[in-house]
Motif scaffolding. Structure first.
Motif, PDB file in Angstrom:
ATOM      1  N   GLY A  84       0.827  -1.206   0.000  1.00 25.10           N
ATOM      2  CA  GLY A  84       0.000   0.000   0.000  1.00 25.10           C
ATOM      3  C   GLY A  84       0.859   1.253   0.000  1.00 25.10           C
ATOM      4  O   GLY A  84       0.655   2.169  -0.803  1.00 25.10           O
ATOM      5  N   LEU A  85       1.847   1.278   0.878  1.00 24.08           N
ATOM      6  CA  LEU A  85       2.693   2.467   1.010  1.00 24.08           C
ATOM      7  C   LEU A  85       3.612   2.639  -0.190  1.00 24.08           C
ATOM      8  O   LEU A  85       3.756   3.743  -0.725  1.00 24.08           O
ATOM      9  CB  LEU A  85       3.535   2.371   2.289  1.00 24.08           C
ATOM     10  N   LEU A  86       4.242   1.535  -0.628  1.00 24.50           N
ATOM     11  CA  LEU A  86       5.282   1.636  -1.653  1.00 24.50           C
ATOM     12  C   LEU A  86       4.720   1.626  -3.069  1.00 24.50           C
ATOM     13  O   LEU A  86       5.282   2.247  -3.962  1.00 24.50           O
ATOM     14  CB  LEU A  86       6.292   0.490  -1.494  1.00 24.50           C
ATOM     15  N   VAL A  87       3.615   0.911  -3.272  1.00 22.73           N
ATOM     16  CA  VAL A  87       3.089   0.789  -4.635  1.00 22.73           C
ATOM     17  C   VAL A  87       1.904   1.744  -4.859  1.00 22.73           C
ATOM     18  O   VAL A  87       1.931   2.573  -5.760  1.00 22.73           O
ATOM     19  CB  VAL A  87       2.686  -0.672  -4.952  1.00 22.73           C
ATOM     20  N   VAL A  88       0.884   1.646  -4.016  1.00 23.19           N
ATOM     21  CA  VAL A  88      -0.300   2.504  -4.203  1.00 23.19           C
ATOM     22  C   VAL A  88       0.018   3.950  -3.821  1.00 23.19           C
ATOM     23  O   VAL A  88      -0.314   4.884  -4.545  1.00 23.19           O
ATOM     24  CB  VAL A  88      -1.495   1.969  -3.376  1.00 23.19           C
ATOM     25  N   GLY A  89       0.668   4.137  -2.697  1.00 20.63           N
ATOM     26  CA  GLY A  89       1.112   5.472  -2.293  1.00 20.63           C
ATOM     27  C   GLY A  89       0.123   6.223  -1.418  1.00 20.63           C
ATOM     28  O   GLY A  89      -1.080   5.967  -1.443  1.00 20.63           O
ATOM     29  N   ARG A  90       0.671   7.160  -0.638  1.00 19.29           N
ATOM     30  CA  ARG A  90      -0.120   7.935   0.315  1.00 19.29           C
ATOM     31  C   ARG A  90      -0.878   9.074  -0.360  1.00 19.29           C
ATOM     32  O   ARG A  90      -0.432   9.614  -1.369  1.00 19.29           O
ATOM     33  CB  ARG A  90       0.807   8.546   1.373  1.00 19.29           C
ATOM     34  N   ILE A  91      -1.988   9.457   0.247  1.00 18.87           N
ATOM     35  CA  ILE A  91      -2.673  10.694  -0.125  1.00 18.87           C
ATOM     36  C   ILE A  91      -1.738  11.845   0.239  1.00 18.87           C
ATOM     37  O   ILE A  91      -1.086  11.808   1.286  1.00 18.87           O
ATOM     38  CB  ILE A  91      -4.005  10.828   0.660  1.00 18.87           C
TER      39      ILE A  91
END
Lengths: 332, 332
Positions: A108-115
């Motif tokens: 989630g953090l590395l691929v999708v990324g943060r708002i």
């Protein structure tokens, strides 16, 4: 059409439970499209639907004992990573997995990324209350440490979720603390209290104690990831322990008690169901650019179905899009 | 003769439950002497014994909503304060109260005083496990913040208690953490892990998770006061919530379920008893120069009796004297 990427290989009962949950969701919701990532032959054994569903074959998967960040970096073709990558590439709107929690957090953090302007996405679940309404709590352990600023962001995230997904008009936000008085807690709690009290967009009701969580004391409870993790596991451990103790006690007792248990069966099942609470869906890694949702590792088809239902509402209400907008205005 | 000062006026059921517990303890244990602090006329209504018991009359008492430190400083004649003062003056060997927890902590720290080289006494309880053996956990909330050094001291305190009072030969010490791997946790946990692992006098078994507490994963579990408080209250809240939910579920069900519950009555009582766990006594404010022990505010005579029994073993084994010796060697 809402496109949901599903890691077909994650969890103790994969791919059967995953695919069976998908079958049911496709039958019930005509506005979703499912992408199943994993072993095509195995998936096909269980897949009934052939409309609005596709299989993206891969041999690689992340195991429950893989070191999360390393696994995400090395296993580029793992079913979970491909699902997250599909979200990043705009091919899917959300991703679901019942696999390795740490790895899904990393993906989630590395691929999708943060708002933008969200510092530390938090893990949020819906937990049961006695009145059946439930409450949301975060961070349940995505982070080992948090600042007051993070907790303030969790309050906003949780408030948007409760409003949009659970239909709570003015979600009551509580700060988990070691007492209800306003002066309670360590410096982290005191600083967070001040931030929440000063934010007029939030319906902040003050400190809440862990003892009152099941009594619907708040709609959203915010805490740091270390404490949230300990509280969640305490609740789980106590509930399981009590059910086990009750079972043992009935077994050791005579025929009379066994007959009693038989007559009480439905009530005991009710209790088990209300503690299970899988109807509320999975744990959201919240603060990312798209819904990334974790089903329990032991999820059955029903849990997977409810998690797809939950993701569908998140997409329908565009709660993540609203949060992107909200945080773009708030700055960091 | 072991001299125990008892605050007769603290708790929801005082003085009746307190005095009735004292009656039973005096009847069972010939080597104790009880000093009852409180309203003489009211105490006399319930007191049966007249040997090895004295009443020290006072009109003043600390209320459950009094601000702890202020109450201790201003109400010098309160029953709880007089009990603590008796310990300080060498007139009593230990003090018991079911009153205001914060005030008892303050009285312990300000009147009885800390063992030399112990920085922050911690609140320790015996909590239930499925196998009935139980475990000790501290700090349960005497402090809102702790350092790794404090947690190391809690491990030593808990180890001495489990060995002396519960008869556990080599108490297994666990560090409450957000995972069992040695690298888990925030800086406080990592630093504590290193201190515990380096202390060869301790049987340190590594990290434990809150989920496994009821499974006898350790004999002593150490954590900071904020987390300990949250975990304790989560366990209590979940246990109460489940019992209530079971009751509601039975009530709403038909005659069949009610009959079942009737037949199951003993098993349900067993469950309630094992969760209650008052047989292990009260919560010890541990690290003080004498046993200062808190009964639950809602304690009945039985709980008071068991707490006196617990204090008697603490005095018999001189666990506090052993700790004074231990910490005089350890320095700060």
């Amino acid at each position: 059409m809402k496109k949901i990427a599903v890691d077909a290989m994650g969890g103790d009962n994969a791919p059967q439970a995953i695919v069976e949950g998908v079958n049911q969701a496709l039958a019930d919701f005509s506005d979703i499209e499912i992408q199943l990532y994993g072993d095509e032959a195995k998936i096909k054994t269980y897949l009934k639907a052939n409309d609005r569903v596709s299989i993206i074959h891969t041999d690689e998967k992340i195991n429950s004992d893989d070191e999360p960040v390393k696994a995400i970096r090395k296993k580029k073709q793992a079913s979970m990573v491909l699902g997250a990558q599909a979200v990043k590439d705009g091919k899917a709107d959300a991703v679901l997995s019942a696999g390795n929690t740490g790895a899904l957090l990393a993906a989630g953090l590395l691929v999708v990324g943060r708002i933008k302007n969200i510092d530390r996405p938090g893990l949020m679940s819906s937990l049961p209350t006695i009145d059946g309404k439930g409450f949301n709590m975060l961070d349940l352990g995505a982070n080992a440490e948090n600042t007051a600023h993070h907790l303030h962001q969790y309050a906003i995230l949780g408030s948007f979720y409760a409003k949009n997904v659970r239909g709570v008009a003015h979600p009551r936000i509580g700060l988990l603390n070691n007492g209800t008085e306003t002066t309670k807690g360590d410096p982290l709690r005191k600083e967070t209290f001040a931030l929440l009290a000063a934010d007029e967009t939030l319906n902040f009701i003050g400190n809440v104690e862990a003892r009152d969580l099941m009594n619907s004391v708040a709609d959203v409870v915010v805490t740091d990831g270390f404490t949230g993790n300990a509280v969640l596991k305490s609740i789980e451990g106590t509930a399981l322990g009590i059910m086990e103790q009750l079972k043992t006690s009935i077994k050791q007792a005579g025929l009379r008690a066994k007959l009693g248990a038989l007559l009480l069966k439905n009530s005991l099942y009710d209790l088990k169901d209300s503690l299970d609470y899988s109807g509320a869906g999975g744990a959201v890694l919240f603060g990312l650019k798209a819904p990334v949702v974790k089903c329990h590792g032991s999820s059955d088809a029903k849990s997977v179905y409810y998690t797809i239902k939950q993701i569908r509402i998140m997409l329908e209400t565009d709660v993540v899009g609203q949060l992107v907008e909200e945080f773009s205005n708030r700055g960091d």
